[in-house]
Design a protein around this motif. Structure first.
Motif, PDB file in Angstrom:
ATOM      1  N   GLY A 109       0.815  -1.208   0.000  1.00 52.50           N
ATOM      2  CA  GLY A 109       0.000   0.000   0.000  1.00 52.50           C
ATOM      3  C   GLY A 109       0.846   1.255   0.000  1.00 52.50           C
ATOM      4  N   MET A 110       0.313   2.294   0.610  1.00 53.07           N
ATOM      5  CA  MET A 110       0.959   3.599   0.569  1.00 53.07           C
ATOM      6  C   MET A 110       2.425   3.596   1.030  1.00 53.07           C
ATOM      7  SD  MET A 110       1.804   6.377   2.701  1.00 53.07           S
ATOM      8  CE  MET A 110       0.683   6.378   4.101  1.00 53.07           C
ATOM      9  N   PRO A 111       2.782   2.968   2.168  1.00 53.01           N
ATOM     10  CA  PRO A 111       4.195   2.987   2.577  1.00 53.01           C
ATOM     11  C   PRO A 111       5.124   2.300   1.577  1.00 53.01           C
ATOM     12  CG  PRO A 111       2.790   2.448   4.430  1.00 53.01           C
ATOM     13  CD  PRO A 111       1.931   2.373   3.206  1.00 53.01           C
ATOM     14  N   GLY A 112       4.724   1.115   1.089  1.00 52.29           N
ATOM     15  CA  GLY A 112       5.555   0.409   0.131  1.00 52.29           C
ATOM     16  C   GLY A 112       5.698   1.156  -1.183  1.00 52.29           C
ATOM     17  N   LEU A 113       4.589   1.709  -1.662  1.00 55.47           N
ATOM     18  CA  LEU A 113       4.640   2.475  -2.911  1.00 55.47           C
ATOM     19  C   LEU A 113       5.475   3.745  -2.735  1.00 55.47           C
ATOM     20  CD1 LEU A 113       0.908   2.133  -4.022  1.00 55.47           C
ATOM     21  CD2 LEU A 113       2.886   0.954  -5.003  1.00 55.47           C
ATOM     22  N   THR A 114       5.362   4.376  -1.582  1.00 57.48           N
ATOM     23  CA  THR A 114       6.167   5.566  -1.312  1.00 57.48           C
ATOM     24  C   THR A 114       7.651   5.228  -1.345  1.00 57.48           C
ATOM     25  OG1 THR A 114       4.438   6.648  -0.005  1.00 57.48           O
ATOM     26  CG2 THR A 114       6.707   7.330   0.417  1.00 57.48           C
ATOM     27  N   ALA A 115       8.025   4.145  -0.668  1.00 56.01           N
ATOM     28  CA  ALA A 115       9.428   3.725  -0.675  1.00 56.01           C
ATOM     29  C   ALA A 115       9.909   3.444  -2.094  1.00 56.01           C
ATOM     30  CB  ALA A 115       9.600   2.484   0.200  1.00 56.01           C
ATOM     31  N   TYR A 116       9.102   2.753  -2.855  1.00 55.38           N
ATOM     32  CA  TYR A 116       9.457   2.365  -4.228  1.00 55.38           C
ATOM     33  C   TYR A 116       9.679   3.586  -5.114  1.00 55.38           C
ATOM     34  CZ  TYR A 116       8.967  -0.111  -8.734  1.00 55.38           C
ATOM     35  OH  TYR A 116       9.160  -0.615  -9.991  1.00 55.38           O
ATOM     36  N   PHE A 117       8.713   4.493  -5.137  1.00 55.71           N
ATOM     37  CA  PHE A 117       8.798   5.627  -6.056  1.00 55.71           C
ATOM     38  C   PHE A 117       9.759   6.710  -5.561  1.00 55.71           C
ATOM     39  CE2 PHE A 117       4.646   3.856  -7.395  1.00 55.71           C
ATOM     40  CZ  PHE A 117       4.926   3.710  -8.748  1.00 55.71           C
ATOM     41  N   ALA A 118       9.846   6.904  -4.270  1.00 52.89           N
ATOM     42  CA  ALA A 118      10.787   7.897  -3.759  1.00 52.89           C
ATOM     43  C   ALA A 118      12.221   7.496  -4.063  1.00 52.89           C
ATOM     44  CB  ALA A 118      10.594   8.081  -2.256  1.00 52.89           C
ATOM     45  N   LEU A 119      12.505   6.208  -3.868  1.00 55.15           N
ATOM     46  CA  LEU A 119      13.875   5.743  -4.079  1.00 55.15           C
ATOM     47  C   LEU A 119      14.197   5.549  -5.554  1.00 55.15           C
ATOM     48  CD1 LEU A 119      16.522   4.757  -2.760  1.00 55.15           C
ATOM     49  CD2 LEU A 119      15.521   2.459  -2.713  1.00 55.15           C
ATOM     50  N   LEU A 120      13.380   4.758  -6.241  1.00 60.41           N
ATOM     51  CA  LEU A 120      13.746   4.325  -7.594  1.00 60.41           C
ATOM     52  C   LEU A 120      13.378   5.331  -8.681  1.00 60.41           C
ATOM     53  CD1 LEU A 120      12.762   0.544  -7.414  1.00 60.41           C
ATOM     54  CD2 LEU A 120      14.977   1.615  -6.940  1.00 60.41           C
ATOM     55  N   LYS A 121      12.280   6.042  -8.515  1.00 62.21           N
ATOM     56  CA  LYS A 121      11.797   6.905  -9.588  1.00 62.21           C
ATOM     57  C   LYS A 121      12.009   8.391  -9.324  1.00 62.21           C
ATOM     58  CE  LYS A 121      10.331   3.184 -11.584  1.00 62.21           C
ATOM     59  NZ  LYS A 121      11.095   2.618 -12.726  1.00 62.21           N
ATOM     60  N   THR A 122      12.440   8.733  -8.108  1.00 61.71           N
ATOM     61  CA  THR A 122      12.701  10.139  -7.787  1.00 61.71           C
ATOM     62  C   THR A 122      14.189  10.372  -7.520  1.00 61.71           C
ATOM     63  OG1 THR A 122      10.490  10.259  -6.801  1.00 61.71           O
ATOM     64  CG2 THR A 122      11.982  12.094  -6.356  1.00 61.71           C
ATOM     65  N   ALA A 123      14.778   9.540  -6.651  1.00 62.72           N
ATOM     66  CA  ALA A 123      16.201   9.707  -6.331  1.00 62.72           C
ATOM     67  C   ALA A 123      17.124   9.124  -7.400  1.00 62.72           C
ATOM     68  CB  ALA A 123      16.500   9.048  -4.987  1.00 62.72           C
ATOM     69  N   HIS A 124      16.694   8.043  -8.057  1.00 59.20           N
ATOM     70  CA  HIS A 124      17.482   7.376  -9.112  1.00 59.20           C
ATOM     71  C   HIS A 124      18.906   7.047  -8.662  1.00 59.20           C
ATOM     72  CE1 HIS A 124      14.319   8.141 -12.049  1.00 59.20           C
ATOM     73  NE2 HIS A 124      14.294   9.409 -11.676  1.00 59.20           N
ATOM     74  N   PRO A 125      19.073   6.228  -7.601  1.00 62.90           N
ATOM     75  CA  PRO A 125      20.431   5.852  -7.194  1.00 62.90           C
ATOM     76  C   PRO A 125      21.103   4.976  -8.244  1.00 62.90           C
ATOM     77  CG  PRO A 125      18.794   5.317  -5.506  1.00 62.90           C
ATOM     78  CD  PRO A 125      18.053   5.614  -6.761  1.00 62.90           C
ATOM     79  N   LYS A 126      22.423   4.990  -8.206  1.00 58.10           N
ATOM     80  CA  LYS A 126      23.223   4.096  -9.044  1.00 58.10           C
ATOM     81  C   LYS A 126      23.790   2.984  -8.171  1.00 58.10           C
ATOM     82  CE  LYS A 126      24.638   7.973 -12.035  1.00 58.10           C
ATOM     83  NZ  LYS A 126      23.954   9.035 -11.236  1.00 58.10           N
ATOM     84  N   ALA A 127      24.141   1.879  -8.793  1.00 61.36           N
ATOM     85  CA  ALA A 127      24.679   0.736  -8.055  1.00 61.36           C
ATOM     86  C   ALA A 127      25.865   1.171  -7.205  1.00 61.36           C
ATOM     87  CB  ALA A 127      25.100  -0.366  -9.023  1.00 61.36           C
ATOM     88  N   GLY A 128      25.870   0.757  -5.958  1.00 64.80           N
ATOM     89  CA  GLY A 128      26.965   1.054  -5.045  1.00 64.80           C
ATOM     90  C   GLY A 128      26.859   2.387  -4.331  1.00 64.80           C
TER      91      GLY A 128
END
Length: 385
Positions: free
Chosen positions: A179-198
């Motif tokens: 739900g909301m917490p999992g989706l928030t974690a997913y989109f904040a990290l992967l689709k907003t911050a866009h980290p690179k490996a390492g």
């Protein structure tokens, strides 16, 4: 509207009922009465409604001027609500209390309409449909919606409701990692911050509803997650999830130095669930082209109506060419189904786990909300009815 199912429920009976009763003869077999389940749904709905002659409901009594207290609400004995066309009468099974709700009980301007004194409190929940005014849902369906009242029985708009499967995961996961917490974690990290490996990803409130999922996604994707949490016990839990190390912000005498020690290569991404002093220390450890995603401001829960006074980071932002971005989950609605599918896949593979902090009973909802704001919860804060 009740669901008509071809199979039937058998009830033993010694009654002798003739054709004049209006019941078709094919409903009788070997002295048994065969009652279609559509009637059983109706009977169950009636029994559940009769069992709750009133509907104790939490009403906002006053806007808090600092940290909310239980005196800001009053429990009002209300009659059962009646659903209209396009609405569902739902028996509440689980309620979610979340940091964003602090902003909704403040008169200050917010990104969503707030509650006024006298309003019924509403938020996320999971429940069973008792009566339906929509062709899309039937009695017995389990649904989730962000429009649940803080009450045992709620009327929610059918368009706000989503079906919940009990075969994929526990139904309350619709308020957590699915739900909301999992989706928030997913989109904040992967689709907003866009980290690179390492890259080093610093996450505040790391053992909370969003933080515990964000850290595991970072581990799965090959990033370097570092936790900030409010107790050593919470930090140990974070390490079992895959956080490399962490900082206890309540016992730290120097957050700047402790975060620097935990992130020897600096901070590439900061998922900020708290604001306050943790934000200041993270900003001063930020690498060139670092990314900061502002997800929550729970550290301001006791002074939300006051100016947020702290260090100014404009010079630091200029030098690092950092990107600081506010995050609202609604902006990512088009990707919800893809994200849920990936989160569910990780859960099924044993790559994703969650911890819940559960209070029980409608009378505990304000207390659960306040303890979550104070960081006294350990995991996703829920209330089970």
């Amino acid at each position: 509207m009740c669901r008509a199912i071809a199979t039937a429920t058998l009830i033993a009976s010694t009654m002798s009922i003739g054709h004049s009763s209006g019941i078709q003869s094919n409903l009788f077999q070997n002295g048994l009465i065969i009652i279609p389940r559509k009637f059983m749904h109706h009977r169950r709905a009636t029994e559940q409604e009769n069992a709750m002659a009133t509907n104790p409901s939490w009403i906002l009594r006053s806007h808090p001027s600092g940290m909310p207290t239980e005196e800001n609400w009053v429990l009002d004995e209300r009659p059962l609500p009646q659903q209209a066309e396009g609405e569902l009468l739902v028996k509440t099974l689980w309620l979610s209390v979340d940091p964003y709700m602090r902003g909704r009980i403040s008169p200050a301007r917010n990104y969503a309409a707030g509650f006024k004194p006298g309003d019924l409190m509403r938020g996320g929940g999971v429940g069973e449909v008792i009566r339906s005014g929509s062709a899309d849902f039937r009695p017995g369906d389990i649904v989730t919606s962000d429009c649940f009242g803080w009450q045992p029985f709620s009327v929610v708009p059918a368009q706000s409701a989503k079906p919940v499967s009990s075969t994929d995961a526990p139904v309350q996961s619709a308020l957590s990692y699915l739900g909301m917490p999992g989706l928030t974690a997913y989109f904040a990290l992967l689709k907003t911050a866009h980290p690179k490996a390492g890259e080093t990803v610093l996450i505040s409130a790391a053992s909370g509803a969003v933080g515990q999922i964000a850290g595991q996604i970072a581990r799965i994707k090959g990033f370097d997650p570092v936790a900030v949490a409010g107790s050593d016990e919470k930090l140990e839990w974070c390490k079992t999830l895959g956080y490399r190390t962490g900082v206890n912000h309540r016992t730290s005498a120097d957050l700047l130095a402790d975060i620097a020690a935990a992130c020897p290569k600096g901070v590439d991404v900061f998922i900020d669930n708290t604001a306050g002093p943790i934000h200041d220390a993270a900003m001063l450890n930020l690498n060139t082209f670092g990314r900061v995603v502002i997800v929550g401001t729970i550290a301001l829960a006791d002074r939300l109506e006051q100016p947020d006074i702290g260090l100014r980071h404009l010079r630091r932002t200029l030098i690092t060419r950092a990107r600081i971005e506010g995050f609202l989950l609604d902006d990512h609605a088009d990707g919800y189904e893809t994200a849920r599918a990936e989160l569910l896949s990780w859960y099924r593979q044993g790559l994703l786990q969650t911890r819940e902090d559960v209070e029980e009973g409608i009378e505990t909802v304000p207390r659960a909300f306040i303890r979550m704001l104070k960081g006294e919860n350990f995991g996703k804060q829920l209330v089970k009815l």
